[in-house]
Design a protein around this motif. Structure first.
Motif, PDB file in Angstrom:
ATOM      1  N   UNK A  77       0.848  -1.194   0.000  1.00  0.00           N
ATOM      2  CA  UNK A  77       0.000   0.000   0.000  1.00  0.00           C
ATOM      3  C   UNK A  77       0.885   1.246   0.000  1.00  0.00           C
ATOM      4  N   UNK A  78       0.675   2.095  -0.981  1.00  0.00           N
ATOM      5  CA  UNK A  78       1.509   3.281  -1.118  1.00  0.00           C
ATOM      6  C   UNK A  78       1.388   4.192   0.098  1.00  0.00           C
ATOM      7  N   UNK A  79       0.167   4.322   0.621  1.00  0.00           N
ATOM      8  CA  UNK A  79      -0.012   5.201   1.777  1.00  0.00           C
ATOM      9  C   UNK A  79       0.724   4.651   3.002  1.00  0.00           C
ATOM     10  N   UNK A  80       0.807   3.336   3.129  1.00  0.00           N
ATOM     11  CA  UNK A  80       1.556   2.745   4.235  1.00  0.00           C
ATOM     12  C   UNK A  80       3.051   3.011   4.070  1.00  0.00           C
ATOM     13  N   UNK A  86       8.061   8.421   6.399  1.00  0.00           N
ATOM     14  CA  UNK A  86       7.996   9.618   7.224  1.00  0.00           C
ATOM     15  C   UNK A  86       8.456   9.354   8.649  1.00  0.00           C
ATOM     16  N   UNK A  87       8.029   8.228   9.202  1.00  0.00           N
ATOM     17  CA  UNK A  87       8.461   7.877  10.552  1.00  0.00           C
ATOM     18  C   UNK A  87       9.952   7.563  10.602  1.00  0.00           C
ATOM     19  N   UNK A 157      12.323  -2.083  13.281  1.00  0.00           N
ATOM     20  CA  UNK A 157      11.051  -2.577  12.748  1.00  0.00           C
ATOM     21  C   UNK A 157      10.641  -1.786  11.509  1.00  0.00           C
ATOM     22  N   UNK A 158      10.822  -0.475  11.541  1.00  0.00           N
ATOM     23  CA  UNK A 158      10.501   0.350  10.373  1.00  0.00           C
ATOM     24  C   UNK A 158      11.389  -0.014   9.188  1.00  0.00           C
ATOM     25  N   UNK A 159      12.655  -0.292   9.450  1.00  0.00           N
ATOM     26  CA  UNK A 159      13.574  -0.704   8.380  1.00  0.00           C
ATOM     27  C   UNK A 159      13.069  -1.974   7.708  1.00  0.00           C
ATOM     28  N   UNK A 164      10.807  -4.352   2.780  1.00  0.00           N
ATOM     29  CA  UNK A 164       9.883  -5.235   2.054  1.00  0.00           C
ATOM     30  C   UNK A 164       9.399  -4.553   0.782  1.00  0.00           C
ATOM     31  N   UNK A 165       9.163  -3.252   0.855  1.00  0.00           N
ATOM     32  CA  UNK A 165       8.750  -2.484  -0.328  1.00  0.00           C
ATOM     33  C   UNK A 165       9.952  -2.257  -1.254  1.00  0.00           C
ATOM     34  N   UNK A 166      11.048  -1.804  -0.677  1.00  0.00           N
ATOM     35  CA  UNK A 166      12.209  -1.454  -1.496  1.00  0.00           C
ATOM     36  C   UNK A 166      12.701  -2.632  -2.319  1.00  0.00           C
ATOM     37  N   UNK A 167      12.713  -3.804  -1.705  1.00  0.00           N
ATOM     38  CA  UNK A 167      13.269  -4.964  -2.398  1.00  0.00           C
ATOM     39  C   UNK A 167      12.333  -5.508  -3.480  1.00  0.00           C
TER      40      UNK A 167
END
Length: 221
Positions: A77-80, A86-87, A157-159, A164-167
């Motif tokens: 999800x792009x918004x996620x 941002x965090x 945890x944010x990393x 997951x998205x970046x890869x």
């Protein structure tokens, strides 16, 4: 054979780590429902430690639990992703400031060593998993002297969520080259304790990586 509690805990921890890495690497498709029987076979683990690991991954945010029964890989999800990025910026810049203020010669040595290993990994683009681990260790070393285990835990945890998205995103060699160069610049700023310039560079670093990661998903309709 009866499994001792300690053995069960070890099995659960092992499958938790293995499955977590597979989720981050994209072994399972976004939205895919996981088959318990297939997971038991693939990871060579019993039902009890597997379910414990799955519940932990759901609490961690890398799985979604459906009606207390099945487990599904979260959608992209792009918004996620935007929220995660941002965090990351807020918390990592906070940790960076504290690391610059608290860091001693041992922190500098660890950061220089992590930077060296990352540069060596940059020279072997075909060994992607080695680069990923070196990259992760570099960012951990950069913030490691911040003095707050909880802050580092949240950032970790944010990393994982971000990666997951970046890869899953298409490669962007131009931005990747810029990001690689910024790692060395961050080390130089750390040695000089230039907090303001380092925060600005880290903000840019996360923003560029975010730009790459956004290629893996589209906005919600």
């Amino acid at each position: 054979m009866t499994t001792s509690p300690s053995a069960g805990t070890t099995a659960s921890s092992q499958v938790f780590e293995a499955l977590k890495q597979d989720l981050i690497r994209g072994r399972f498709a976004a939205g895919e429902k996981l088959a318990i029987s297939a997971l038991k076979t693939h990871y060579g683990v019993g039902l009890s430690p597997l379910r414990e690991a799955l519940n932990r991954l759901a609490a961690y945010g890398l799985l979604e639990q459906e009606n207390q029964r099945g487990f599904r890989v979260p959608a992209m999800r792009l918004e996620e992703l935007d929220d995660i990025a941002g965090l990351r910026t807020q918390l990592e810049c906070m940790a960076l400031t504290q690391a610059f203020q608290n860091g001693d010669s041992e922190w500098e040595s660890q950061l220089l060593a992590a930077s060296h290993r990352l540069r060596r990994s940059d020279e072997q683009p075909d060994r992607i998993e080695e680069w990923e681990q070196a990259h992760l260790r570099f960012h951990r070393a950069l913030l490691g002297a911040c003095g707050s285990p909880w802050l580092l835990r949240f950032i970790g945890q944010l990393h994982d969520q971000f990666d997951r998205y970046r890869r899953m995103a298409p490669p962007n060699p131009g931005i990747r080259a810029t990001l690689d160069g910024q790692h060395g610049a961050l080390v130089e700023l750390a040695m000089a304790r230039d907090i303001q310039a380092a925060r600005a560079l880290l903000d840019t670093h996360i923003r560029l990586s975010h730009e790459v990661a956004r290629g893996c998903c589209s906005p919600s309709p």
